[in-house]
Design a protein around this motif. Structure first.
Motif, PDB file in Angstrom:
ATOM      1  N   GLY A 198       0.848  -1.185   0.000  1.00 22.69           N
ATOM      2  CA  GLY A 198       0.000   0.000   0.000  1.00 22.69           C
ATOM      3  C   GLY A 198       0.877   1.226   0.000  1.00 22.69           C
ATOM      4  N   MET A 236      -3.542  -2.510   1.015  1.00 23.44           N
ATOM      5  CA  MET A 236      -4.208  -1.600   1.947  1.00 23.44           C
ATOM      6  C   MET A 236      -4.385  -0.232   1.333  1.00 23.44           C
ATOM      7  SD  MET A 236      -2.703  -2.388   5.705  1.00 23.44           S
ATOM      8  CE  MET A 236      -4.101  -1.552   6.437  1.00 23.44           C
ATOM      9  N   GLU A 237      -5.511   0.364   1.656  1.00 24.12           N
ATOM     10  CA  GLU A 237      -5.735   1.744   1.244  1.00 24.12           C
ATOM     11  C   GLU A 237      -6.610   2.403   2.310  1.00 24.12           C
ATOM     12  OE1 GLU A 237      -8.368   2.386  -1.960  1.00 24.12           O
ATOM     13  OE2 GLU A 237      -7.760   4.479  -2.203  1.00 24.12           O
ATOM     14  N   ARG A 272      -7.839   0.326   5.273  1.00 26.19           N
ATOM     15  CA  ARG A 272      -8.673  -0.867   5.012  1.00 26.19           C
ATOM     16  C   ARG A 272      -7.948  -1.806   4.065  1.00 26.19           C
ATOM     17  NH1 ARG A 272     -13.543   2.598   4.867  1.00 26.19           N
ATOM     18  NH2 ARG A 272     -12.555   3.294   2.952  1.00 26.19           N
ATOM     19  N   ILE A 273      -8.325  -3.080   4.116  1.00 21.95           N
ATOM     20  CA  ILE A 273      -7.754  -4.030   3.177  1.00 21.95           C
ATOM     21  C   ILE A 273      -8.678  -4.092   1.967  1.00 21.95           C
ATOM     22  CG2 ILE A 273      -7.215  -6.474   2.810  1.00 21.95           C
ATOM     23  CD1 ILE A 273      -6.326  -6.382   5.821  1.00 21.95           C
ATOM     24  N   VAL A 274      -8.140  -3.686   0.812  1.00 16.96           N
ATOM     25  CA  VAL A 274      -8.991  -3.550  -0.366  1.00 16.96           C
ATOM     26  C   VAL A 274      -8.791  -4.685  -1.367  1.00 16.96           C
ATOM     27  CG1 VAL A 274      -9.268  -1.061  -0.185  1.00 16.96           C
ATOM     28  CG2 VAL A 274      -7.305  -1.977  -1.422  1.00 16.96           C
ATOM     29  N   ALA A 275      -7.769  -5.496  -1.183  1.00 19.13           N
ATOM     30  CA  ALA A 275      -7.582  -6.654  -2.057  1.00 19.13           C
ATOM     31  C   ALA A 275      -6.823  -7.724  -1.302  1.00 19.13           C
ATOM     32  CB  ALA A 275      -6.828  -6.267  -3.324  1.00 19.13           C
ATOM     33  N   ASP A 276      -7.057  -8.957  -1.607  1.00 20.35           N
ATOM     34  CA  ASP A 276      -6.442 -10.077  -0.916  1.00 20.35           C
ATOM     35  C   ASP A 276      -6.369 -11.221  -1.912  1.00 20.35           C
ATOM     36  OD1 ASP A 276      -5.776 -12.271   0.623  1.00 20.35           O
ATOM     37  OD2 ASP A 276      -7.261 -11.889   2.194  1.00 20.35           O
ATOM     38  N   LEU A 328      -6.343  -0.807  -9.654  1.00 20.48           N
ATOM     39  CA  LEU A 328      -6.202  -0.953  -8.206  1.00 20.48           C
ATOM     40  C   LEU A 328      -4.826  -0.440  -7.767  1.00 20.48           C
ATOM     41  CD1 LEU A 328      -7.154  -2.343  -5.415  1.00 20.48           C
ATOM     42  CD2 LEU A 328      -5.633  -4.183  -6.138  1.00 20.48           C
ATOM     43  N   ARG A 363      -4.620   3.300  -7.905  1.00 19.81           N
ATOM     44  CA  ARG A 363      -5.405   3.925  -6.837  1.00 19.81           C
ATOM     45  C   ARG A 363      -4.640   3.869  -5.510  1.00 19.81           C
ATOM     46  NH1 ARG A 363     -10.108   0.638  -6.547  1.00 19.81           N
ATOM     47  NH2 ARG A 363      -9.717   0.165  -4.352  1.00 19.81           N
ATOM     48  N   CYS A 364      -3.855   2.822  -5.340  1.00 22.86           N
ATOM     49  CA  CYS A 364      -3.139   2.631  -4.074  1.00 22.86           C
ATOM     50  C   CYS A 364      -1.698   3.140  -4.139  1.00 22.86           C
ATOM     51  CB  CYS A 364      -3.141   1.160  -3.684  1.00 22.86           C
ATOM     52  SG  CYS A 364      -4.781   0.512  -3.432  1.00 22.86           S
TER      53      CYS A 364
END
Lengths: 269, 243, 331
Positions: free
Chosen positions: B39, B209-210, B213-217, B229, B232-233
């Motif tokens: 992130g 993380m962004e 929050r965790i926005v992808a996993d 993505l 954005r991060c």
């Protein structure tokens, strides 16, 4: 700013000197601390017009420097850097104290000159002995010795932390000042600029302390700093302490140069 | 060696000045898994790691290691289980010599001086830094400092390693050595980093993380293909995929 | 204003050592009792900061000169007096060890002058009352300057007392003080400005760090006052039997000529102070004279003896150098 950088370089050099394996560095730090304190007291216990009787004491710093393979140039440079204060404080003596004293056949000198010489000699003796011990021992062993001799742990830990982070924070300070100079900053900064420069350094110090504290906690720090370092007192250390203390007592009790002089010139008395 | 499930449940944290650092972060890491947290600056990675090591208390939510909740009361267990390698090795290496520094953690766990010395020697051997044992930490290079910091942590025998920006400031050779080392470990590894190439080499899973929050996993290969993505991060595709 | 070993008598050096070591022990106990683990790295890093900051000069407004931070007062403001004393003591110790600033015997005196006085006198008696919690920025700045000047003047007085009590330097207390105080007034102003700049900077950037000053208990203040009085008393007791003040009879004093032709400024006032000191009753004189003669390495001047002394001195030097070489070879 070069002042800060050169001070750091100086500390690093002293540390490098101390990390070598020499006859001096192999001694237990406690032996060196105790003997040096005895030496200091012996030297300063003389009356203010003493010059010649102090000369035998030169043997101690000379022996330390030899045992520790301490470079003479380094010692001389440090001595010269620290000298102005002693000169400043002593230089008034020749003016203020004009009691004539006979130095040799028919030669008299103002007592002030003699006591001035005594101050300079004392200064050279005490400073070179301390520096040689430090260069032949190093901060870490010194702290271990001090702790073993009863110095409060909080204080020896403080010394070690100071020592460690002087290199880190000093480096940061030096880089900040270099950055200022690179952007055209000349001479000493104004108070406002100083406040911000040193202020940022202070802020970083606080932040650094917080991070170190966390790192210590993460490794189980509970208020006490434990170490695997142990000190070993060997017969060599006993010989060192006993031998030198005996020499100091002898030099204090007997006016060695006079004895030597009489032997050489045949004048009895 | 790793038999603890690490779990973050709805972690939230705001700094005293009101800035939100974490905003309900939840995830679960299986024993032996190697997970990256990526992130942009200020996304909350470091805060998250501190919380998992019990060095920062969450405003809401909880960290669980196995079936124990990380609280000030479980500090002893946490420090035996979790090893934290800090971003700036200078923050971590404070003892007079490398050997003493590596032995600092084991001594705090209550082992004898001899045992601590032997644990330190083993750990230094693992990271290939045995020859540095008697050196003071400030005479080491960046790569050497990192290796010694790592040794200081693994000497405590943790099950889980948390690493904050482990490759930051390393030269390419030192970085390569560190990656090899991390690949060889069997510990559960959680790595916060900007170095996406490191992630490809060391991690099997990545959390993005962004804004706390965790926005992808998912698997790094898949997540790093999601260009919008990454943009954005404040991230970029791994260098080896570029050009 | 570091005291040097060369100027100290063992008695004065010892007294100052005992005073500072006792303070150190008390502070160490207090800091340990505070059981704030985080203080350990904070004190260490702030010590490193003071060490570095002492070497950053700044231009003193309105003058051509520059000054730098000493740090004792700043540390007291940030950490409270006990922890601050331990920190400044560590800085002075490293300087004594590695830069020969002062020397080891003089360390006790230096810890007292630059540690005890700012932390336990200037901070609680000047800074705190002038800038209680919640003071305005101007007030904090003013208090820092006043307390720093106070600390430096006290420290300079300490140096004078210790030097005169030791009796190695011939400097008499009056003119020495007249010389030291104006210099340290200037240094104190610089110290105060630097301290104020840093405290105010920090108050703006991280108000949480300077928000909670450590309370100072009245009881410990009283104890300190007693200790300070005791030290001063012991020092002056050492000072009185020394020949120094006595040699300052008008016949010998360098200042008499200046008294006859009074000048303005420092010179004039210097001479005046000199005269005042010199006129003090010298009732100790005969005893002191005898003591001086007994201790002198030239008990009775005798031609043969002096010659032998001279040869002996040279021979001693030669022996020491030879021993040095021999020791150097042996390894």
């Amino acid at each position: 700013m070069s002042r800060l950088e050169s001070a750091l370089a100086d500390l690093r050099l002293a540390d490098t000197l101390a990390s070598r394996d020499t006859a001096l560095s192999r001694l237990d730090p406690r032996a060196k601390i105790v003997t040096t304190i005895a030496f200091l007291f012996a030297v300063v216990s003389y009356e203010r017009h003493t010059v010649v009787a102090l000369l035998p004491f030169l043997l101690y710093p000379v022996a330390l420097a030899s045992m520790g393979e301490v470079p003479w140039r380094w010692l001389a440079r440090k001595l010269a850097l620290a000298a102005p204060f002693a000169v400043l404080m002593g230089i008034a003596n020749p003016v203020l104290d004009r009691t004539p004293m006979e130095v040799s056949q028919g030669v008299t000198m103002a007592g002030g000159w003699i006591s001035f010489g005594s101050i300079l000699l004392r200064f050279a003796l005490t400073v070179t002995a301390a520096l040689a011990v430090v260069a032949g021992t190093g901060m870490h062993a010194l702290c271990a010795g001090l702790a073993a001799l009863g110095t409060p742990r909080v204080f020896t830990a403080q010394l070690l932390f100071l020592w460690r982070y002087t290199f880190v924070l000093g480096g940061e300070g030096a880089r900040m000042a270099t950055a200022r100079e690179a952007r055209g900053g000349r001479g000493s900064p104004t108070l406002a600029v100083y406040g911000s420069l040193a202020g940022h350094l202070l802020l970083r110090a606080f932040e650094r302390a917080e991070r170190i504290y966390r790192a210590m906690l993460a490794r189980g720090f509970d208020g006490e700093i434990r170490s695997v370092r142990t000190l070993r007192w060997s017969p060599r250390d006993t010989v060192f302490v006993a031998g030198w203390v005996a020499f100091f007592i002898a030099a204090r009790a007997v006016y060695l140069p006079l004895v030597l002089g009489r032997l050489l010139t045949g004048f009895g008395g | 060696m790793s038999d603890h499930l690490v779990e973050a449940i709805g972690l939230s944290y705001a700094y005293p000045d009101g800035t939100t650092a974490l905003d309900g972060a939840s995830f679960r890491v299986a024993p032996g898994e190697s997970v990256a947290i990526v992130g942009g600056n200020g996304a909350g990675k470091s805060t998250l790691l501190l919380m998992m090591a019990g060095l920062l208390e969450a405003n809401a939510g909880e960290v669980r290691i196995g079936d124990v909740s990380v609280t000030p009361g479980s500090r002893d267990l946490v420090r035996r289980t979790i090893g934290f390698v800090f971003q700036d090795a200078d923050d971590q290496l404070f003892m007079p010599t490398v050997q003493e520094d590596v032995a600092f953690g084991p001594l705090n766990l209550g082992v004898s001086a001899e045992e601590a010395a032997s644990l330190a020697a083993t750990a230094l051997d693992v990271v290939g830094a045995s020859h540095l044992a008697d050196r003071p930490p400030y005479h080491l290079s960046g790569g050497e400092k990192r290796a010694v910091a790592l040794a200081g942590v693994i000497a405590m025998g943790p099950n889980v390693l948390l690493l904050d920006e482990p490759t930051a400031g390393l030269d390419p050779a030192a970085r390569r050595r560190l990656i090899k080392l991390l690949q060889a470990f069997e510990h559960t590894r959680i790595v916060a980093t900007h170095d996406l190439d490191l992630v490809l080499d060391v991690c099997t899973r990545v959390l993005v993380m962004e804004g706390g929050r965790i926005v992808a996993d998912g698997a790094p290969d898949a997540v790093f293909r999601d260009e919008p993505l990454l943009a954005r991060c404040h991230l970029e595709a791994p260098l080896r995929w570029q050009g | 204003m570091h005291m040097a070993d060369a100027l100290l008598s063992p008695a004065v050096g010892g007294v100052m050592w005992v005073a500072s070591a006792a303070t150190l022990a008390v502070c160490a106990r207090k800091v340990s009792a505070r059981s704030e683990d985080r203080l350990v790295p904070l004190m260490g890093v702030l010590g490193a900061f003071v060490f570095a900051a002492q070497m950053i000069n700044f231009a003193i407004p309105g003058t051509g000169s520059s000054g730098h931070l000493g740090g004792g007062l700043l540390l007291a403001i940030l950490l409270g007096p006990s922890a601050a004393f331990l920190v400044i003591a560590s800085v002075l110790t490293v300087q004594a060890l590695f830069f020969a600033d002062g020397g080891l015997l003089a360390l006790g005196a230096n810890l007292f002058n630059m540690g005890v006085l700012p932390c336990f006198v200037a901070y609680p008696l000047l800074y705190r009352p002038l800038a209680p919690a919640g003071s305005s920025r101007a007030r904090v700045g003013f208090a820092a300057v006043v307390a720093a000047v106070g600390a430096l003047l006290l420290g300079a007085t300490g140096v004078v007392l210790q030097t005169v009590a030791s009796g190695i330097s011939s400097l008499p207390s009056g003119p020495f003080l007249a010389l030291m105080l104006p210099i340290h007034l200037a240094i104190g102003l610089a110290e105060g400005l630097a301290t104020a700049a840093l405290v105010l900077f920090l108050a703006k950037a991280r108000p949480d760090l300077v928000a909670s000053p450590v309370p100072v208990r009245r009881r410990s203040l009283a104890g300190l006052a007693v200790a300070a009085a005791l030290v001063a008393g012991v020092l002056s007791w050492f000072a009185s039997p020394r020949p120094d003040g006595l040699e300052w009879s008008i016949a010998h004093a360098a200042g008499t000529a200046e008294l006859k032709a009074p000048e303005s400024g420092v010179h004039g006032s210097l001479a005046l102070v000199q005269a005042t000191t010199a006129l003090l009753p010298d009732y100790d004189m005969p005893a002191a004279k005898v003591a001086l003669e007994e201790e002198s390495p030239w008990p009775e001047v005798n031609a043969g003896k002096s010659f032998a002394g001279l040869v002996g001195a040279l021979a001693t030097l030669a022996l020491v150098v030879a021993a040095g070489f021999a020791l150097g070879r042996r390894r």
